[in-house]
Design a protein around this motif. Structure first.
Motif, PDB file in Angstrom:
ATOM      1  N   MET A   1       1.028  -1.386  -0.040  1.00 57.73           N
ATOM      2  CA  MET A   1      -0.186  -0.277   0.034  1.00 57.73           C
ATOM      3  C   MET A   1       0.806   1.196  -0.046  1.00 57.73           C
ATOM      4  N   GLU A   2       0.622   1.999  -0.821  1.00 59.70           N
ATOM      5  CA  GLU A   2       1.155   3.533  -1.021  1.00 59.70           C
ATOM      6  C   GLU A   2       0.356   4.726  -0.423  1.00 59.70           C
ATOM      7  N   LYS A   3       0.830   5.577   0.294  1.00 62.09           N
ATOM      8  CA  LYS A   3       0.002   6.558   0.712  1.00 62.09           C
ATOM      9  C   LYS A   3       0.598   7.906   0.594  1.00 62.09           C
ATOM     10  N   VAL A   4      -0.323   8.903   0.258  1.00 59.54           N
ATOM     11  CA  VAL A   4       0.197  10.488   0.070  1.00 59.54           C
ATOM     12  C   VAL A   4      -0.883  11.222   0.817  1.00 59.54           C
ATOM     13  N   LEU A   5      -0.306  11.775   1.900  1.00 57.42           N
ATOM     14  CA  LEU A   5      -1.129  12.737   2.824  1.00 57.42           C
ATOM     15  C   LEU A   5      -1.010  14.151   2.518  1.00 57.42           C
ATOM     16  N   HIS A   6      -2.380  14.605   2.396  1.00 54.03           N
ATOM     17  CA  HIS A   6      -2.737  15.817   2.212  1.00 54.03           C
ATOM     18  C   HIS A   6      -3.345  16.760   3.309  1.00 54.03           C
ATOM     19  N   PRO A   7      -2.548  17.303   4.410  1.00 58.20           N
ATOM     20  CA  PRO A   7      -3.118  17.689   5.471  1.00 58.20           C
ATOM     21  C   PRO A   7      -3.906  19.130   5.120  1.00 58.20           C
ATOM     22  N   GLU A   8      -4.978  19.097   5.706  1.00 60.91           N
ATOM     23  CA  GLU A   8      -5.871  20.585   5.552  1.00 60.91           C
ATOM     24  C   GLU A   8      -5.148  21.805   5.527  1.00 60.91           C
ATOM     25  N   ASN A   9      -4.220  21.922   6.331  1.00 59.41           N
ATOM     26  CA  ASN A   9      -3.437  23.266   6.439  1.00 59.41           C
ATOM     27  C   ASN A   9      -2.709  23.437   5.565  1.00 59.41           C
ATOM     28  N   GLU A  10      -2.221  22.557   4.655  1.00 57.61           N
ATOM     29  CA  GLU A  10      -1.223  22.569   3.447  1.00 57.61           C
ATOM     30  C   GLU A  10      -2.104  22.884   2.110  1.00 57.61           C
ATOM     31  N   ARG A  11      -3.342  23.115   2.092  1.00 56.25           N
ATOM     32  CA  ARG A  11      -4.100  23.214   0.900  1.00 56.25           C
ATOM     33  C   ARG A  11      -3.722  24.676   0.708  1.00 56.25           C
ATOM     34  N   GLY A  12      -3.990  24.756  -0.883  1.00 54.28           N
ATOM     35  CA  GLY A  12      -4.174  26.206  -1.463  1.00 54.28           C
ATOM     36  C   GLY A  12      -5.192  27.089  -0.930  1.00 54.28           C
ATOM     37  N   TYR A  13      -5.285  28.371  -0.795  1.00 54.71           N
ATOM     38  CA  TYR A  13      -6.282  29.319  -0.275  1.00 54.71           C
ATOM     39  C   TYR A  13      -6.402  30.452  -1.212  1.00 54.71           C
ATOM     40  N   ASN A  14      -7.319  30.884  -1.575  1.00 55.18           N
ATOM     41  CA  ASN A  14      -7.669  32.134  -2.474  1.00 55.18           C
ATOM     42  C   ASN A  14      -9.068  32.680  -1.779  1.00 55.18           C
ATOM     43  N   ASP A  15      -9.209  34.060  -1.360  1.00 55.85           N
ATOM     44  CA  ASP A  15     -10.319  34.918  -0.990  1.00 55.85           C
ATOM     45  C   ASP A  15     -10.254  35.963  -1.562  1.00 55.85           C
ATOM     46  N   ILE A  16     -11.288  36.060  -2.576  1.00 56.56           N
ATOM     47  CA  ILE A  16     -11.650  37.150  -3.341  1.00 56.56           C
ATOM     48  C   ILE A  16     -12.974  38.205  -2.784  1.00 56.56           C
ATOM     49  N   GLY A  17     -13.021  37.777  -1.600  1.00 56.74           N
ATOM     50  CA  GLY A  17     -14.441  38.389  -0.931  1.00 56.74           C
ATOM     51  C   GLY A  17     -15.667  37.648  -1.193  1.00 56.74           C
ATOM     52  N   TRP A  18     -16.344  37.403  -1.950  1.00 58.73           N
ATOM     53  CA  TRP A  18     -17.400  36.787  -2.293  1.00 58.73           C
ATOM     54  C   TRP A  18     -16.979  35.143  -2.464  1.00 58.73           C
ATOM     55  N   LEU A  19     -15.816  34.845  -2.736  1.00 60.88           N
ATOM     56  CA  LEU A  19     -15.498  33.548  -3.057  1.00 60.88           C
ATOM     57  C   LEU A  19     -14.184  33.159  -1.972  1.00 60.88           C
ATOM     58  N   LYS A  20     -14.209  32.456  -1.025  1.00 61.93           N
ATOM     59  CA  LYS A  20     -13.335  31.738  -0.298  1.00 61.93           C
ATOM     60  C   LYS A  20     -13.271  30.274  -0.879  1.00 61.93           C
ATOM     61  N   ALA A  21     -11.955  29.921  -1.427  1.00 59.78           N
ATOM     62  CA  ALA A  21     -11.661  28.425  -1.985  1.00 59.78           C
ATOM     63  C   ALA A  21     -10.561  28.098  -1.307  1.00 59.78           C
ATOM     64  N   LYS A  22     -10.607  26.678  -1.172  1.00 59.01           N
ATOM     65  CA  LYS A  22      -9.379  26.121  -0.700  1.00 59.01           C
ATOM     66  C   LYS A  22      -9.167  24.914  -1.775  1.00 59.01           C
ATOM     67  N   PHE A  23      -7.833  24.557  -1.920  1.00 64.77           N
ATOM     68  CA  PHE A  23      -7.668  23.709  -3.362  1.00 64.77           C
ATOM     69  C   PHE A  23      -6.753  22.732  -3.009  1.00 64.77           C
ATOM     70  N   SER A  24      -7.363  21.448  -3.184  1.00 59.69           N
ATOM     71  CA  SER A  24      -6.389  20.221  -2.778  1.00 59.69           C
ATOM     72  C   SER A  24      -5.422  19.939  -3.777  1.00 59.69           C
ATOM     73  N   PHE A  25      -5.607  20.555  -4.993  1.00 55.77           N
ATOM     74  CA  PHE A  25      -4.646  20.406  -6.116  1.00 55.77           C
ATOM     75  C   PHE A  25      -4.373  21.778  -6.768  1.00 55.77           C
TER      76      PHE A  25
END
Length: 235
Positions: A1-25
């Motif tokens: 089994m191979e695993k890759v961990l993507h913690p919540e606090n390492e996601r990308g983030y962009n806030d343009i006011g009306w849209l707050k988005a977090k990116f896994s990729f």
């Protein structure tokens, strides 16, 4: 089994006011060469869309686009003539194929919308664009996984143009959930919407994700009340 961990606090983030988005990729303003996709899974955006705001008409092609509304609603319009409201508990799929335009707006002026937009590379390119939508509110029962997306056109789940299976479930603490790979060679991207779980010695908390491949199954142990989203995709 191979695993890759993507913690919540390492996601990308962009806030343009009306849209707050977090990116896994990698997406839009966020680029991480180590996070461009997981197998056929290209995008997993965790969006908060402000009251009465949204995305105007824009194009897509050759991508399977899945929208899961977690809270609130989204108003959808597209160049195929589809128009409607996607509410919490509902899932929308769109095969962009040869090309389609669509818009998505939060129709409410009193509450924000929380939704996931997921892109999967298609199995076959340049198909005729298509749209579908389904409510799973009545299908979700405690301590059970419900299939949202599958390669089978059986009516119980939504079909997409890929050998992918998406499942969701809400589980009490102390449960053991075994998920078996549906299509040989696929991997699993588990996105923890709520709670805390343990998988093969790795602990996930809210909005953490774990990619797993080179295995036939995974066993998930719930530490707290948890809501799981399991995305099985070709690697």
């Amino acid at each position: 089994m191979e695993k890759v961990l993507h913690p919540e606090n390492e996601r990308g983030y962009n806030d343009i006011g009306w849209l707050k988005a977090k990116f896994s990729f990698s997406f839009g303003p966020y680029y991480n060469p180590e996070k461009t996709h997981f197998g056929a899974l290209r995008v997993l955006n965790d969006d908060i869309i402000g009251k009465g705001k949204g995305f105007g008409m824009h194009p897509h092609d050759n991508m399977e686009i899945i929208t899961i509304v977690l809270e609130g609603a989204l108003e959808h319009k597209d160049s195929m003539g589809n128009k409607g409201i996607i509410k919490a508990g509902e899932v929308q799929v769109m095969s962009a194929g040869t090309g389609v335009y669509h818009s998505e707006y939060n129709p409410s002026h009193t509450e924000n919308t929380s939704s996931l937009q997921i892109w999967v590379f298609p199995k076959e390119e340049n198909i005729t664009p298509r749209y579908d939508q389904k409510s799973f509110t009545d299908a979700i029962k405690p301590n059970e996984l419900v299939t949202l997306i599958s390669p089978a056109k059986n009516g119980d789940s939504l079909w997409i143009n890929q050998d992918a299976t998406f499942s969701i479930g809400e589980f009490e603490p102390g449960k053991q959930v075994q998920y078996e790979i549906k299509s040989r060679g696929n991997g699993i991207y588990l996105f923890l919407l709520e709670g805390s779980v343990n998988i093969d010695g790795t602990t996930l908390n809210k909005r953490d994700a774990l990619g797993v491949y080179d295995t036939d199954y995974i066993t998930i142990e719930t530490v707290a009340q948890s809501r799981l989203l399991i995305l099985e995709v070709p690697m």
